[in-house]
Structures are given as structure tokens and as C-alpha cells.
Design an enzyme around this catalytic site. Structure first.
Site, short mmCIF file in Angstrom:
data_model
loop_
_atom_site.label_atom_id
_atom_site.label_comp_id
_atom_site.label_asym_id
_atom_site.label_seq_id
_atom_site.Cartn_x
_atom_site.Cartn_y
_atom_site.Cartn_z
N SER A 111 49.24 38.10 18.75
CA SER A 111 48.45 38.99 19.61
C SER A 111 47.56 39.95 18.82
O SER A 111 46.64 40.53 19.39
CB SER A 111 49.35 39.77 20.56
OG SER A 111 50.15 40.68 19.83
N HIS B 192 50.61 46.77 18.48
CA HIS B 192 49.29 46.69 19.11
C HIS B 192 48.45 47.91 18.76
O HIS B 192 48.95 48.91 18.24
CB HIS B 192 49.41 46.55 20.63
CG HIS B 192 49.74 45.16 21.07
ND1 HIS B 192 50.04 44.86 22.37
CD2 HIS B 192 49.83 44.01 20.39
CE1 HIS B 192 50.30 43.57 22.47
NE2 HIS B 192 50.17 43.03 21.27
N ASP C 20 47.88 46.43 27.70
CA ASP C 20 49.32 46.17 27.72
C ASP C 20 50.06 46.67 28.94
O ASP C 20 51.29 46.61 28.97
CB ASP C 20 49.97 46.80 26.48
CG ASP C 20 49.61 46.08 25.20
OD1 ASP C 20 49.12 44.94 25.26
OD2 ASP C 20 49.82 46.68 24.13
#
Length: 179
Positions: free
Chosen positions: A56, A96, A122
Site C-alpha cells: 500500500s 501510511h 484510510d
């Protein structure tokens, strides 16, 4: 064949040598734990080293990259920084990027995250009803990385037999190695 050699080596040792080998093994384990705790103190993070488990964050980080984290509470988190955070009810931390900050009337800053390789933010990963990540969810901020070295960890988690074989071989080596 190997198991017979191991037991043969252990039988040739007297009790004092066997105790010494077990003590060496215990010292190795204790040293590793002390180094980990020392890194926790220096970095301010409960987990100073993490492995990227998914794609990701590509192209910034790839699956298997080993990240080094710090989590100094006095440092403000800014948009664009890569953070590692845990969501309540999830065991595995998420790596992230912070894409947006939100400050409450009381001055408390919350933020929104997104994987570089993901299409959406998210919020779908957060627990139901949660719209922002809070500072107490942050495990650390990425400060450096070593590419692909964490693949060993991923292999050991995906195939527990590999983990047990490696740990068994290391244990046998420590027990029969006399120096």
C-alpha cells in the site's frame, strides 16, 4: 542423521559444559531483549523497528522493507509524513502517509492517513465511527529503512514451519558449539 549427531555431542559433554551452553543461550536471548528495550527508550517508540507487510505504500516502501521509527511526543506530526499507527481492535500496525490534519477547538490535532498506492483514504480501515487518527494511536514515524530485509519476518509469519526450523537450528548450534 543430524539429530543423532546433536545428541552424541550433548552426551560427550559433562554436566558443567551443558549448563554453560544453556547459560550462553540464555545470555543471547537476554541480550537481544535488552537491546530491544534500549531501542524503545532511545526512540520513544513501543516498536522501534517494523516490517512493511503490504504494497500500500509503494513506491515509497515495498513489502518486506524494514522501517526504523521514532515517536517523540514533543514533535508535531505534519501532513506528508509517514507514520505507523495502531487502530483499536487491530493487532497489526499500519504504515501510511498523513494527508490531512484536523485541529479541534481545544488544540488537539487529529489526522487522516492514506497509503500512497491506495485510491482512497484510510477511513475504511479505522474502527466504525472513527474519522481521524489520534496521536495516542501512533507507534512511530518513519525515519529510515532497509529494503527487503524484512522478507525473512514475512516468511516466518506466513510459514511457521520455517520459523521453528530456524529457531531449532540456532538452538542446536548454540548447544553444541563449544567456544
Amino acid at each position: 542423521m543430524l539429530s543423532m549427531d546433536v545428541f552424541g555431542e550433548l552426551r560427550r559433554m559433562n554436566k558443567r559444559q551443558v549448563y554453560f551452553q544453556f547459560l550462553n543461550f540464555a545470555m543471547i536471548v537476554a541480550s537481544a531483549l535488552m537491546m530491544w528495550k534500549g531501542m524503545m527508550v532511545v526512540t520513544g517508540s513501543e516498536s522501534p523497528i517494523v516490517v512493511v507487510l503490504s504494497g500500500s505504500m509503494e513506491p515509497a516502501f515495498y513489502r518486506g522493507d524494514l522501517l526504523f521509527l521514532t515517536n517523540y511526543q514533543q514533535d508535531k506530526i505534519e501532513a506528508g509524513e509517514i507514520v505507523v499507527f495502531k487502530i483499536d481492535g487491530r493487532d497489526i500496525p499500519i504504515v501510511h502517509r498523513v494527508i490531512k490534519l484536523h485541529e479541534n477547538e481545544d488544540g488537539k490535532v487529529k489526522f487522516l492517513t492514506k497509503g500512497d498506492n491506495n485510491e482512497v483514504d484510510d477511513r475504511g480501515l479505522y474502527k466504525p465511527g472513527q474519522l481521524w487518527v489520534e496521536r495516542n494511536h501512533v507507534v512511530g514515524r518513519a525515519r529510515g529503512f532497509v529494503p527487503y530485509i524484512g522478507m525473512i519476518t514475512i516468511l516466518m509469519n506466513d510459514y511457521p514451519q520455517v520459523k521453528y526450523a530456524i529457531l531449532g537450528l540456532l538452538g542446536v548450534f548454540v548447544l553444541i558449539h563449544r567456544e
